[in-house]
Design a protein around this motif. Structure first.
Motif, PDB file in Angstrom:
ATOM      1  N   UNK A   1      45.650  25.050  50.186  1.00 46.51           N
ATOM      2  CA  UNK A   1      46.357  26.174  50.798  1.00 46.51           C
ATOM      3  C   UNK A   1      46.763  27.090  49.653  1.00 46.51           C
ATOM      4  N   UNK A   2      46.442  28.359  49.836  1.00 46.83           N
ATOM      5  CA  UNK A   2      46.682  29.322  48.770  1.00 46.83           C
ATOM      6  C   UNK A   2      47.644  30.404  49.264  1.00 46.83           C
TER       7      UNK A   2
ATOM      8  N   UNK B   1      35.070  32.444  48.875  1.00 51.48           N
ATOM      9  CA  UNK B   1      35.702  33.029  50.060  1.00 51.48           C
ATOM     10  C   UNK B   1      35.117  34.396  50.355  1.00 51.48           C
ATOM     11  N   UNK B   2      35.289  34.778  51.603  1.00 49.63           N
ATOM     12  CA  UNK B   2      34.840  36.082  52.046  1.00 49.63           C
ATOM     13  C   UNK B   2      36.093  36.938  52.225  1.00 49.63           C
ATOM     14  N   UNK B   3      36.057  38.155  51.709  1.00 45.88           N
ATOM     15  CA  UNK B   3      37.225  39.028  51.839  1.00 45.88           C
ATOM     16  C   UNK B   3      37.260  39.605  53.250  1.00 45.88           C
ATOM     17  N   UNK B   4      37.966  38.890  54.138  1.00 42.40           N
ATOM     18  CA  UNK B   4      38.032  39.337  55.540  1.00 42.40           C
ATOM     19  C   UNK B   4      39.448  39.604  56.017  1.00 42.40           C
TER      20      UNK B   4
ATOM     21  N   UNK C   1      43.950  39.800  55.109  1.00 47.57           N
ATOM     22  CA  UNK C   1      44.927  40.340  54.180  1.00 47.57           C
ATOM     23  C   UNK C   1      44.860  39.639  52.818  1.00 47.57           C
ATOM     24  N   UNK C   2      44.981  38.286  52.843  1.00 52.64           N
ATOM     25  CA  UNK C   2      45.079  37.544  51.589  1.00 52.64           C
ATOM     26  C   UNK C   2      43.751  37.499  50.836  1.00 52.64           C
ATOM     27  N   UNK C   3      42.639  37.281  51.566  1.00 54.33           N
ATOM     28  CA  UNK C   3      41.351  37.213  50.870  1.00 54.33           C
ATOM     29  C   UNK C   3      40.988  38.566  50.257  1.00 54.33           C
ATOM     30  N   UNK C   4      41.384  39.643  50.908  1.00 58.33           N
ATOM     31  CA  UNK C   4      41.158  40.964  50.321  1.00 58.33           C
ATOM     32  C   UNK C   4      41.916  41.123  49.015  1.00 58.33           C
ATOM     33  N   UNK C   5      43.202  40.744  49.079  1.00 58.96           N
ATOM     34  CA  UNK C   5      44.019  40.862  47.864  1.00 58.96           C
ATOM     35  C   UNK C   5      43.480  39.962  46.762  1.00 58.96           C
ATOM     36  N   UNK C   6      43.073  38.765  47.173  1.00 62.87           N
ATOM     37  CA  UNK C   6      42.539  37.808  46.204  1.00 62.87           C
ATOM     38  C   UNK C   6      41.328  38.410  45.486  1.00 62.87           C
ATOM     39  N   UNK C   7      40.515  39.140  46.239  1.00 59.55           N
ATOM     40  CA  UNK C   7      39.290  39.694  45.648  1.00 59.55           C
ATOM     41  C   UNK C   7      39.588  40.795  44.631  1.00 59.55           C
TER      42      UNK C   7
ATOM     43  N   UNK D   1      42.260  35.574  34.372  1.00 55.01           N
ATOM     44  CA  UNK D   1      43.530  35.682  33.644  1.00 55.01           C
ATOM     45  C   UNK D   1      44.717  35.919  34.564  1.00 55.01           C
ATOM     46  N   UNK D   2      44.454  36.502  35.744  1.00 55.62           N
ATOM     47  CA  UNK D   2      45.534  36.689  36.729  1.00 55.62           C
ATOM     48  C   UNK D   2      45.935  35.320  37.284  1.00 55.62           C
ATOM     49  N   UNK D   3      47.155  35.286  37.846  1.00 56.83           N
ATOM     50  CA  UNK D   3      47.620  33.995  38.358  1.00 56.83           C
ATOM     51  C   UNK D   3      47.838  34.014  39.861  1.00 56.83           C
ATOM     52  N   UNK D   4      47.560  32.873  40.458  1.00 54.00           N
ATOM     53  CA  UNK D   4      47.825  32.686  41.883  1.00 54.00           C
ATOM     54  C   UNK D   4      49.156  31.957  41.953  1.00 54.00           C
ATOM     55  N   UNK D   5      50.098  32.504  42.708  1.00 56.53           N
ATOM     56  CA  UNK D   5      51.454  31.940  42.652  1.00 56.53           C
ATOM     57  C   UNK D   5      51.527  30.512  43.184  1.00 56.53           C
TER      58      UNK D   5
END
Lengths: 285, 491
Positions: free
Chosen positions: A35-36, A64-67, A69-75, A80-84
């Motif tokens: 879970x991300x 993942x497919x950017x479909x 809110x979150x997957x779009x932002x993730x893309x 170097x960026x961090x996932x909280x």
């Protein structure tokens, strides 16, 4: 906080990321998910299947497919960026043993979670046939990786731009008609594909495992949002699954439930596309 | 009729000026009017998430404290799951020595600002109160919970919170699974003895049910966050995003990771559903899911939160406990036009706190008593459009001593609704058991423990909802305490 170690764009809106997560990498088995959440205060928690893991490097791979809110932002995040927040591994691992011959069917992005399962089944001594389906050749992912482990690889595209111009259910049916028929089918992909794959194998009595990706909040057996009807009973994808007997799953109900927040999702999707376009324009100017 | 906090304070001031320096007889004490809890106006509060009960003013607390008769036998203490010296802390309020008062409470309870808000006092300390007995009405007992909250809030506002003394390090390490009331309490008591404590929390924020379950309007999250901060200052490590059983097995914690003991306080598990037709339709939620979306994921902030919450007009909540009240009151704040609570017994049997029931009514929530769902009806898109209800009447008492509701034949009737929230309790979480074969559980999946909260496994203790089934914050806290004492003794 989990650092992004690698990012690759696999197709138009499909991305691969390697994320630093030593303890998840160590414990994870094929079939499990994470879970991300991108923002602790206001982000949503989304389940994503683990495509691969490297315990030595201490990393897990997600595709993942950017479909949404979150997957779009993730893309929009980069190396170097961090996932909280990243929680896992979750769910019951795939039951791996030597069944004999196994057919693995992957549709679209579903090929990602299918890959580690196919690999483990091959290592357990099975004869593995892999069927990959996509709308067109640009949307096919992990072809080389699957080729490396499969005894036979069949590719289907809707438009015939690569492999057979067919739905995955066509070659699946042919395999079921053969003598001997497969001992097991594993189908992972869009719900509608899993539904028809299960309907295809059912008359032949080929046991079919599907991996469900439903709406979840906690993913640990608390909220019940992920519940599905399996064989007339309510089951929870996060703790009882994610894999179930495809012949018993009520796919129609599951698809309806997946659409619970459709209106908001469409709005977000539209907004995200706009945001990304603006960002792109700003970069270019 | 809503009475403002200002007015309540003024009234208290008047009473106080008459009785303040007098030595009061018991008769005079019982004649003092009970101090009502100031609350936000219902018309206003249904449009916000802020705390409803605003807490006593100093004047009200001083008046209410004088209603206590200081009974030598102190029956109220018996009713308290953690045996707070109730007459002692109330006496200190009367003497205007609030620091002493909070000190007395903290001898027994770690989380007074939370318990003062969420304890069901009317079925605990206040049920036994002599003043209530005199009036033959437990609602007229001394308002022990409100006084507890008053001194706890006083301490917070005066920034007088002290960090408990920690003994020198023993070099031993204890794992606490879950950061809810049981876990927090156990962690604090174990840390005080000088042991290193690591709390494992599956969610991205610590606090357990106090963060994901109980809404802001009943328990402000700031209070819970402050308790967690205190814990961190006691050198307790909190590891979020860590699900014991999956991220690491319980056995690995003991055998590979060097933990000398483990406390399991994993809380509520899978939500119970009613087992009726239509329960998996779109628009049917467990209260756990509905509340988690709103509280933990902040879905009530529709513009900033990414997590959606179902847009509802007509909501039906099934259940009669605090969770049902919380869900109904959340739905009304999120803009539902009509919210009803459906309960198959009568109001007298409702397990919810009296204050929550009263608040829910003030906020316009309808109560459908002696009714229950027999079927949920969907439209052609699989969304809830109505609920078929049946009517009950009360029959003979059942095993719980409550009169058993009996269904009235042929009483089926259909009521329109677009959202159904099921708040009828939880099963236990199967995860730790699934991955720890040696751990013994009962037929409901609750972990079996002895009188010291020890499980069937050596060095493993458990407490709170995972042992008790659905219980309360204070009971979970009491168990955390007991287990911590046993762990401290073991080490």
């Amino acid at each position: 906080m989990n650092k992004i170690l690698l990012k690759k764009q696999l197709s138009d809106d499909v991305f691969m990321m390697k994320i630093e997560a030593p303890h998840i990498a160590e414990e994870r088995k094929p079939g499990q998910f994470v879970i991300l959440q991108l923002d602790t205060d206001f982000g949503e928690r989304i389940p994503l299947t683990i495509a691969d893991a490297d315990p030595k490097e201490g990393s897990v791979t997600i595709i993942y497919q950017a479909v949404g809110n979150t997957t779009h932002r993730l893309s929009t995040l980069n190396v170097g960026d961090k996932i909280q927040n990243l929680l896992g591994p979750l769910g019951q691992p795939t039951h791996i043993k030597n069944f004999g011959s196994v057919v693995c069917v992957g549709g679209g992005i579903g090929v990602a979670p299918l890959h580690p399962i196919a690999k483990a089944l091959k290592q357990a001594g099975n004869h593995v046939t892999v069927i990959i389906g996509a709308r067109n050749k640009d949307l096919i992912i992990l072809e080389e990786e699957m080729k490396a482990i499969a005894d036979e690889l069949i590719i289907c595209t809707d438009d015939g731009s690569k492999g057979r111009k067919d739905l995955v259910t066509a070659p699946l049916k042919e395999l079921c008609e053969k003598n001997p028929k497969p001992d097991l089918a594993v189908a992972i992909g869009p719900p509608v594909m899993m539904k028809f794959a299960s309907l295809t194998t059912k008359p032949y009595g080929v046991h079919t495992v599907v991996s469900l990706n439903t709406i979840m909040v906690d993913g640990t057996g608390m909220c019940g949002g992920c519940r599905v009807t399996v064989g007339g009973e309510t089951r929870f994808v996060c703790v009882d699954g994610p894999e179930f007997d495809g012949h018993l799953v009520d796919f129609d109900n599951m698809m309806l439930r997946l659409g619970s927040y459709k209106a908001k999702e469409e709005e977000d999707h539209h907004k995200c596309h706009l945001d990304l376009q603006i960002e792109q324009l700003q970069k270019n100017s | 009729m809503h009475i403002s906090a200002e007015e309540l304070k003024k009234n208290a001031q008047l009473i106080l000026s008459e009785i303040k320096d007098k030595s009061l007889s018991n008769k005079e004490r019982t004649a003092i009017p009970l101090q009502e809890m100031p609350a936000q106006d219902p018309k206003i509060r249904i449009n916000n998430m802020e705390e409803v009960a605003q807490g006593y003013s100093r004047e009200q607390a001083l008046v209410e404290s004088r209603r206590c008769l200081q009974c030598a036998s102190a029956p109220c203490v018996e009713g308290c799951p953690v045996q707070i010296n109730i007459p002692g802390f109330i006496k200190a309020i009367e003497e205007e020595n609030f620091e002493k008062s909070i000190g007395v409470i903290k001898e027994a309870s770690l989380l007074p600002s939370i318990c003062g808000r969420v304890c069901p006092q009317e079925s605990q300390c206040q049920e036994k109160c002599t003043v209530g007995k005199i009036f033959k009405d437990p609602n007229k007992s001394v308002s022990i919970g409100r006084l507890e909250r008053f001194v706890a809030d006083w301490e917070a506002s005066e920034a007088k919170r002290s960090i408990p003394e920690i003994k020198p390090s023993t070099g031993k390490k204890v794992a606490v699974i879950g950061s809810g009331p049981a876990g927090i309490t156990a962690a604090a008591d174990i840390a005080k003895e000088g042991h290193e404590v690591v709390v494992f929390e599956a969610f991205h924020k610590p606090g357990g049910v106090m963060i994901y379950g109980i809404p802001e309007f009943r328990l402000p999250k700031k209070i819970v966050e402050d308790e967690i901060e205190t814990l961190k200052k006691m050198n307790v490590t909190i590891k979020q995003n860590f699900l014991v059983g999956r991220s690491r097995t319980l056995k690995d914690l003991l055998e590979k990771d060097g933990f000398s003991a483990v406390f399991i306080g994993t809380g509520a598990g899978l939500p119970k559903f009613m087992g009726i037709e239509g329960e998996n339709l779109v628009g049917v939620f467990s209260a756990n899911e509905y509340l988690t979306r709103s509280n933990l994921m902040k879905a009530y902030k529709k513009d900033t939160a990414a997590t959606p919450i179902y847009p509802s007009k007509k909501v039906m909540v099934f259940g009669g406990g605090n969770v049902a009240m919380d869900a109904a009151r959340t739905a009304i704040r999120l803009g539902a036009e009509e919210v009803s609570i459906v309960y198959r017994r009568t109001e007298a049997e409702m397990p919810a706190r009296i204050e929550e029931v009263a608040h829910a009514k003030e906020e316009g929530i309808k109560f459908r008593l002696l009714e229950n769902a027999s079927k949920i009806i969907g439209d052609e898109k699989g969304r809830v459009k109505a609920v078929e209800l049946v009517t009950f009447e009360l029959g003979e008492p059942d095993a719980s001593g409550r009169r058993r509701p009996v269904q009235v034949k042929g009483s089926e009737h259909v009521v329109e609704a677009d959202t159904v929230i099921v708040a009828i309790g939880n099963e236990s979480n199967p995860l730790i058991k699934q991955t720890t074969q040696e751990l013994e559980v009962n037929k409901y999946g609750n972990i079996i423990v002895d009188e010291n909260c020890k499980t069937s496994m050596d060095r493993v203790y458990a407490g709170g909802d995972i042992v008790l089934g659905a219980a309360t914050v204070i009971l979970a806290m009491g168990e955390g305490r007991k287990a911590a004492a046993a762990i401290n003794k073991l080490l």
